[in-house]
Scaffold this motif. Structure first.
Motif, PDB file in Angstrom:
ATOM      1  N   UNK A 124      57.867 -87.492  15.504  1.00  0.00           N
ATOM      2  CA  UNK A 124      58.018 -86.722  14.270  1.00  0.00           C
ATOM      3  C   UNK A 124      57.670 -87.572  13.057  1.00  0.00           C
ATOM      4  N   UNK A 125      58.168 -88.827  13.036  1.00  0.00           N
ATOM      5  CA  UNK A 125      57.877 -89.713  11.911  1.00  0.00           C
ATOM      6  C   UNK A 125      56.381 -89.988  11.813  1.00  0.00           C
ATOM      7  N   UNK A 126      55.746 -90.268  12.954  1.00  0.00           N
ATOM      8  CA  UNK A 126      54.307 -90.529  12.947  1.00  0.00           C
ATOM      9  C   UNK A 126      53.520 -89.331  12.439  1.00  0.00           C
ATOM     10  N   UNK A 127      53.917 -88.143  12.895  1.00  0.00           N
ATOM     11  CA  UNK A 127      53.214 -86.941  12.448  1.00  0.00           C
ATOM     12  C   UNK A 127      53.422 -86.695  10.956  1.00  0.00           C
ATOM     13  N   UNK A 128      54.621 -86.986  10.472  1.00  0.00           N
ATOM     14  CA  UNK A 128      54.873 -86.820   9.039  1.00  0.00           C
ATOM     15  C   UNK A 128      53.998 -87.771   8.229  1.00  0.00           C
ATOM     16  N   UNK A 129      53.867 -89.014   8.710  1.00  0.00           N
ATOM     17  CA  UNK A 129      53.010 -89.974   8.015  1.00  0.00           C
ATOM     18  C   UNK A 129      51.555 -89.522   8.021  1.00  0.00           C
ATOM     19  N   UNK A 130      51.119 -89.037   9.185  1.00  0.00           N
ATOM     20  CA  UNK A 130      49.754 -88.527   9.269  1.00  0.00           C
ATOM     21  C   UNK A 130      49.556 -87.369   8.304  1.00  0.00           C
ATOM     22  N   UNK A 131      50.560 -86.500   8.203  1.00  0.00           N
ATOM     23  CA  UNK A 131      50.409 -85.316   7.356  1.00  0.00           C
ATOM     24  C   UNK A 131      50.226 -85.686   5.898  1.00  0.00           C
ATOM     25  N   UNK A 132      50.812 -86.821   5.464  1.00  0.00           N
ATOM     26  CA  UNK A 132      50.665 -87.250   4.082  1.00  0.00           C
ATOM     27  C   UNK A 132      49.207 -87.583   3.762  1.00  0.00           C
ATOM     28  N   UNK A 133      48.494 -88.067   4.763  1.00  0.00           N
ATOM     29  CA  UNK A 133      47.106 -88.482   4.544  1.00  0.00           C
ATOM     30  C   UNK A 133      46.095 -87.379   4.815  1.00  0.00           C
ATOM     31  N   UNK A 134      46.535 -86.343   5.564  1.00  0.00           N
ATOM     32  CA  UNK A 134      45.562 -85.338   5.981  1.00  0.00           C
ATOM     33  C   UNK A 134      45.907 -83.928   5.489  1.00  0.00           C
ATOM     34  N   UNK A 135      46.716 -83.847   4.442  1.00  0.00           N
ATOM     35  CA  UNK A 135      47.072 -82.518   3.940  1.00  0.00           C
ATOM     36  C   UNK A 135      45.860 -81.751   3.450  1.00  0.00           C
ATOM     37  N   UNK A 136      44.811 -82.466   3.086  1.00  0.00           N
ATOM     38  CA  UNK A 136      43.603 -81.771   2.625  1.00  0.00           C
ATOM     39  C   UNK A 136      42.842 -81.123   3.783  1.00  0.00           C
ATOM     40  N   UNK A 137      43.211 -81.541   5.012  1.00  0.00           N
ATOM     41  CA  UNK A 137      42.548 -80.949   6.182  1.00  0.00           C
ATOM     42  C   UNK A 137      43.202 -79.615   6.492  1.00  0.00           C
ATOM     43  N   UNK A 138      42.559 -78.546   6.155  1.00  0.00           N
ATOM     44  CA  UNK A 138      43.144 -77.215   6.332  1.00  0.00           C
ATOM     45  C   UNK A 138      43.240 -76.869   7.805  1.00  0.00           C
ATOM     46  N   UNK A 139      43.891 -75.759   8.075  1.00  0.00           N
ATOM     47  CA  UNK A 139      44.070 -75.325   9.456  1.00  0.00           C
ATOM     48  C   UNK A 139      42.855 -74.581   9.986  1.00  0.00           C
ATOM     49  N   UNK A 140      41.756 -74.568   9.198  1.00  0.00           N
ATOM     50  CA  UNK A 140      40.595 -73.773   9.593  1.00  0.00           C
ATOM     51  C   UNK A 140      39.981 -74.263  10.895  1.00  0.00           C
ATOM     52  N   UNK A 141      39.968 -75.584  11.134  1.00  0.00           N
ATOM     53  CA  UNK A 141      39.369 -76.113  12.356  1.00  0.00           C
ATOM     54  C   UNK A 141      40.108 -75.600  13.582  1.00  0.00           C
ATOM     55  N   UNK A 142      41.440 -75.596  13.498  1.00  0.00           N
ATOM     56  CA  UNK A 142      42.230 -75.088  14.617  1.00  0.00           C
ATOM     57  C   UNK A 142      42.048 -73.583  14.754  1.00  0.00           C
ATOM     58  N   UNK A 143      41.976 -72.887  13.642  1.00  0.00           N
ATOM     59  CA  UNK A 143      41.792 -71.436  13.679  1.00  0.00           C
ATOM     60  C   UNK A 143      40.475 -71.056  14.347  1.00  0.00           C
ATOM     61  N   UNK A 144      39.424 -71.825  14.086  1.00  0.00           N
ATOM     62  CA  UNK A 144      38.122 -71.553  14.706  1.00  0.00           C
ATOM     63  C   UNK A 144      38.212 -71.740  16.214  1.00  0.00           C
ATOM     64  N   UNK A 145      38.879 -72.802  16.652  1.00  0.00           N
ATOM     65  CA  UNK A 145      39.017 -73.056  18.084  1.00  0.00           C
ATOM     66  C   UNK A 145      39.872 -71.980  18.746  1.00  0.00           C
ATOM     67  N   UNK A 146      40.909 -71.557  18.038  1.00  0.00           N
ATOM     68  CA  UNK A 146      41.768 -70.511  18.592  1.00  0.00           C
ATOM     69  C   UNK A 146      41.009 -69.196  18.741  1.00  0.00           C
ATOM     70  N   UNK A 147      40.173 -68.884  17.779  1.00  0.00           N
ATOM     71  CA  UNK A 147      39.383 -67.648  17.860  1.00  0.00           C
ATOM     72  C   UNK A 147      38.464 -67.673  19.084  1.00  0.00           C
ATOM     73  N   UNK A 148      37.881 -68.845  19.359  1.00  0.00           N
ATOM     74  CA  UNK A 148      37.008 -68.965  20.536  1.00  0.00           C
ATOM     75  C   UNK A 148      37.813 -68.816  21.821  1.00  0.00           C
ATOM     76  N   UNK A 149      39.012 -69.369  21.853  1.00  0.00           N
ATOM     77  CA  UNK A 149      39.860 -69.254  23.040  1.00  0.00           C
ATOM     78  C   UNK A 149      40.252 -67.804  23.295  1.00  0.00           C
ATOM     79  N   UNK A 150      40.547 -67.087  22.236  1.00  0.00           N
ATOM     80  CA  UNK A 150      40.965 -65.692  22.374  1.00  0.00           C
ATOM     81  C   UNK A 150      39.862 -64.821  22.971  1.00  0.00           C
ATOM     82  N   UNK A 151      38.623 -65.223  22.772  1.00  0.00           N
ATOM     83  CA  UNK A 151      37.503 -64.455  23.332  1.00  0.00           C
ATOM     84  C   UNK A 151      37.377 -64.640  24.838  1.00  0.00           C
ATOM     85  N   UNK A 152      37.934 -65.730  25.357  1.00  0.00           N
ATOM     86  CA  UNK A 152      37.735 -66.074  26.766  1.00  0.00           C
ATOM     87  C   UNK A 152      38.958 -65.854  27.641  1.00  0.00           C
TER      88      UNK A 152
END
Length: 332
Positions: free
Chosen positions: A13-41
């Motif tokens: 949890x601590x490691x993920x929180x630290x990562x989140x401080x540096x990557x908050x600009x990374x939106x959830x769009x990348x995961x959303x795109x992958x999820x959309x592809x998974x839903x098709x299959x």
């Protein structure tokens, strides 16, 4: 006192929180795109060719079964329980081994993970049952009894991580029904994998909010998978593990379970008297290796160390596991 599993959860949890401080600009769009592809299959009504669903006490359970290989003599049933956040597909490399030596294989996802559970009308959970290990143990026995109501042959129980905890509780509940217990990096100590502080408010609500936020971030999900596998995951491995989380309500249900699954008491390990064969990576950052300790505490246990640092040894450690399994499977 915090168990090793709790301390490890805190570190992650601590490691993920630290990562989140540096990557908050990374939106959830990348995961959303992958999820959309998974839903098709994937079809959630039939995720795999041999998928079955059962309703047990209001819980929708996903089950898969495989018959022994056609040229093998039937020896019994192997009943496999995946770990928390895992699914039946995590067993894909070991299922053929069991089958080839004459064992029928049954594998069930315990809700809310894998493809078990469905959205409830009155909560974020995917089933109406209690989250503790003993309740899940009883549920897994009810699944087996519904499938094989009069079975009295050889039964091997196997569990990975938290699934190993459930399988151990199943042995404690009905020791005479089990011939052998297989444990793969089992989370057996303590009463919970939840860091102690997060069982209380307002910390529990904070943990739920933060966990839910992280489940929408590709970098966080990918990082956790890397920790679980002890290496970067392949695209196939990512898809296998993440597809169940694209189901309606699955992320909220997982967060709810992860912050509420507390047992009334620890497992009575000394009372597990059936033969136990246990595998564990020498370095495991998810459930720290306690193989030697458990080998001494369990009355009839053999511990086999696995090279490397993977927690998901049922996928990554098969070259070590299979040679130890074969003589056992042949002995019945």
């Amino acid at each position: 006192m915090n168990s090793p599993e709790r301390l490890c959860s805190i570190r992650i949890i601590i490691l993920l929180l630290l990562f989140s401080l540096f990557f908050t600009s990374c939106a959830s769009s990348k995961l959303a795109v992958r999820e959309a592809a998974l839903l098709e299959n994937y079809s959630f009504t039939k995720p795999f060719e041999n998928s079955q669903f059962m309703n047990i006490n209001g819980a929708r359970i996903h089950i898969r079964q495989w018959d022994p290989s056609s040229n093998a003599i039937f020896r019994g049933i192997v009943y496999l329980i995946p770990g928390a956040t895992g699914s039946t597909e995590n067993w894909r490399y070991l299922v053929p081994v069991f089958r080839s030596y004459g064992w029928k294989v049954v594998c069930a996802d315990f809700p809310p993970f894998g493809f078990s559970g469905e959205v409830q009308s009155d909560s974020k959970r995917l089933d109406p049952l209690k989250e503790d290990t003993y309740s899940r143990s009883a549920l897994m026995w009810e699944v087996f009894d519904a499938l094989y109501p009069s079975f009295d042959g050889n039964l091997i129980l196997g569990g990975h991580s938290h699934g190993g905890r459930i399988a151990s509780a199943m042995v404690l509940e009905r020791p005479a029904s089990v011939s052998q217990l297989l444990l793969f990096a089992p989370a057996l100590y303590g009463v919970s994998s939840i860091p102690g502080i997060y069982k209380y408010e307002p910390y529990r609500s904070f943990a739920q909010l933060e966990s839910r936020w992280l489940l929408e971030r590709y970098f966080a999900v990918n990082y956790v998978m890397k920790e679980v596998y002890g290496r970067p995951v392949t695209e196939k491995e990512f898809n296998i593990n993440w597809t169940p989380f694209t189901r309606p309500g699955a992320k909220d249900a997982a967060v709810e379970w992860l912050t509420a699954s507390v047992d009334p008491e620890p497992l009575s390990l000394a009372d597990i008297t059936v033969p136990v064969l246990m595998f564990w990576s020498k370095v495991d950052s998810i459930v720290p290796n306690k193989g030697k300790k458990l080998e001494k505490e369990l009355p009839n246990a053999v511990y086999v160390p696995i090279p490397g640092s993977s927690h998901c040894i049922i996928e990554t450690g098969t070259s070590t596991i299979i040679p130890h399994l074969i003589p056992l499977l042949q002995s019945y």
